[in-house]
Design an enzyme around this catalytic site. Structure first.
Site, PDB file in Angstrom:
ATOM      1  CE  LYS A 188      11.667  13.710  -6.987  1.00  0.00           C
ATOM      2  NZ  LYS A 188      11.541  12.954  -8.270  1.00  0.00           N
ATOM      3  CD  GLU A 264       0.296   5.022  -0.494  1.00  0.00           C
ATOM      4  OE1 GLU A 264       0.828   3.888  -0.360  1.00  0.00           O
ATOM      5  OE2 GLU A 264      -0.049   5.497  -1.576  1.00  0.00           O
ATOM      6  CB  CYS A 298       1.437   1.012  -2.930  1.00  0.00           C
ATOM      7  SG  CYS A 298      -0.030   2.051  -2.927  1.00  0.00           S
ATOM      8  CD  GLU A 395       5.674  -2.320  -2.810  1.00  0.00           C
ATOM      9  OE1 GLU A 395       4.500  -1.928  -2.899  1.00  0.00           O
ATOM     10  OE2 GLU A 395       6.604  -1.608  -2.399  1.00  0.00           O
TER      11      GLU A 395
END
Length: 496
Positions: A188, A264, A298, A395
């Protein structure tokens, strides 16, 4: 209904854009015939609409993947799997301009950076093509009357969910080791950036992969992503994205068939600059470490720690360097930073900027919108920060960083480790001993010394702590996609 539309980009010109779901080597309309729009983040205008996958379409894709895994793909030799991956790499390289242009259009990254991404896709496919026929087991000499050996077998049908920040690159990181080891895939894409992967699917078919080996779905995480995570006939799920969603996927995997999981996830990476660093070089790498890919990375070096002796000099020079980053149209040759990917992401980043101001941090540069159209944000630097501030702990995933002082090596390591994340880190020093001690002391899956954001297919990538489970890239990624079987054979003689 036509499942392609005519689009164009400033770099590639006119092209045919697939908009269907890619199942069994064909573009198909979703069972419920739903569609959703994808937006150009530079203009805030609709590019096109693509077919939306629901749970029913996930079921169809899984059935196709299972049939391929139990059928033709299982009979395909490792050498042929490698040949097919190499063909796919060749077709990707041949169409690098088109793929890069579609990526820049849909994601907003600069065309030049998109070309770098697609070049890395080619490298990743070729790297794992080379591994396909080199995955071996062991024999174990235990006693004269027995023979023992181990073998690595493909897991089966793998669900893969990729993010919007590196659509094609993350696609390659996922499918290359999975296909090299003999698995089949139901993937996806992120709902914000479906277009480049859809263009890529035509090369999967052209390369000669059997029907059902690779299936691609456009859709939303709460529907298609949730269906993949909880599907009883998917044997493994791999996800790249936020830590919060990673937890949801892990729970769904456990509550269903206890499928294997690799994750991840997020990061809040430290970039540490010592007094003896080459300041000019360090500033270039720190700038690249945070503002590369609009800060939507990231492993971005968002927490910058500079030793007291050079802090003031470094800050002034870094401010000047950040102002040189050209923010603008992804298709202009000198653009370094394009728009954020969506209105939602733009609002999220601006919210963190406002929080930083309210918490008492000082805005040294940026901190506001760039222009009046598109999701552009000026490169932002905060100073006068403390470790507990939200902008130092959470983050942000945008062009926002915070800079702080440290006294000595011990404090640098302590500050570097002072978050729940552990994806990456950077160190800038001329002292080899310092670099080794600090690299060993940081709880991070990847540490760059006198550089940043340099990734290669040969070296593993993944995180400590809340930054994930398992590793991508390198030989380490192969273990994510194989089951280890041990066989014990008695050659003769009595039972005891």
């Amino acid at each position: 209904m036509s499942l392609t539309v005519d689009l164009k980009t400033p770099a590639s010109g006119a092209y045919k854009q697939p908009i269907g779901l890619f199942i069994n080597n064909e573009w198909v309309e979703g069972v419920d015939k739903k569609k959703f729009e994808t937006i150009n983040p530079s203009t805030e205008e609709v590019i096109t609409s693509v077919c939306e996958a629901t749970e029913k379409d996930v079921d169809l894709a899984v059935k196709a993947a299972r049939a391929a895994f139990e059928g033709e793909w299982r009979q395909t030799t490792p050498a042929v799997r490698g040949q097919l991956l190499n063909k796919l790499a060749d077709l990707t390289e041949k169409n690098i301009e088109l793929l890069s242009a579609v990526e820049a259009l849909d994601n907003g990254k600069s065309f030049a950076m998109a070309q770098g991404d697609v070049g890395a896709v080619v490298q990743t496919l070729r790297y794992y093509a080379g591994w396909a026929d080199k995955i071996t087991g062991q024999t174990m000499d235990i006693n004269p009357d027995t023979f023992h050996y181990s073998r690595h077998e493909p897991i089966g049908v793998c669900g893969q969910i990729i993010p919007w920040n590196f659509p094609l690159l993350m696609l390659s990181w996922k499918i290359a080791p999975a296909l090299a080891t003999g698995n089949t895939v139901v993937m996806k894409t992120a709902e914000q950036t479906p277009l480049s992967a859809l263009v890529f699917t035509q090369f999967v078919k052209e390369a000669g992969f059997p029907a059902g080996v690779f299936n691609l779905l456009n859709g939303f995480g709460k529907v298609a992503g949730a269906a993949i995570s909880s599907h009883m006939d998917i044997d493994k799920v791999a996800f790249t994205g936020s830590t919060a969603i990673g937890r949801t996927i892990m729970k769904a995997a456990a509550d269903s068939n206890l499928k294997k999981v690799t994750l991840e996830l997020g990061g809040k990476s430290p970039n540490i600059v010592f007094n003896d660093a080459d300041i000019e070089q360090a500033i270039s790498w720190v700038n690249f470490g945070i503002y590369y890919n609009h800060g939507q990375c990231c492993c971005a070096g968002t927490r910058i720690f500079v030793q007291e002796g050079i802090y003031d000099k470094f800050l002034e020079a870094f401010k000047k360097r950040s102002l040189q980053n050209k923010v603008g149209d992804p298709f202009e040759s000198d653009t370094f930073q394009g728009p954020q990917v969506s209105q939602l992401q733009y609002d999220r980043i601006m919210g963190y900027i406002e929080t930083g101001k309210k918490e008492g941090a000082t805005v040294e540069t940026g901190g506001e919108r760039h222009g009046d159209k598109g999701y552009f944000i000026k490169p932002t630097i905060f100073s006068n920060v403390t470790p507990e501030m939200k902008i130092m702990q959470e983050e942000i995933f945008g062009p926002v960083c915070a800079i702080a002082k440290f006294k000595d090596e011990a404090e640098a390591i302590k500050l570097g480790n002072a978050t729940s994340y552990g994806l990456a880190a950077g160190i800038h020093t001329k002292d080899l001993n310092t670099s080794i001690r600090v690299a060993n002391g940081l709880k991070a899956g990847t540490v760059w010394v006198n550089s940043y954001n340099l990734l290669t297919p040969q070296a593993s990538f993944g995180g400590y702590k809340s930054s994930g489970i398992g590793r991508e890239l390198g030989e380490a990624a192969l273990a994510n996609y194989t089951e280890l079987k041990t066989v014990h054979m008695r050659l003769g003689g009595h039972m005891f």
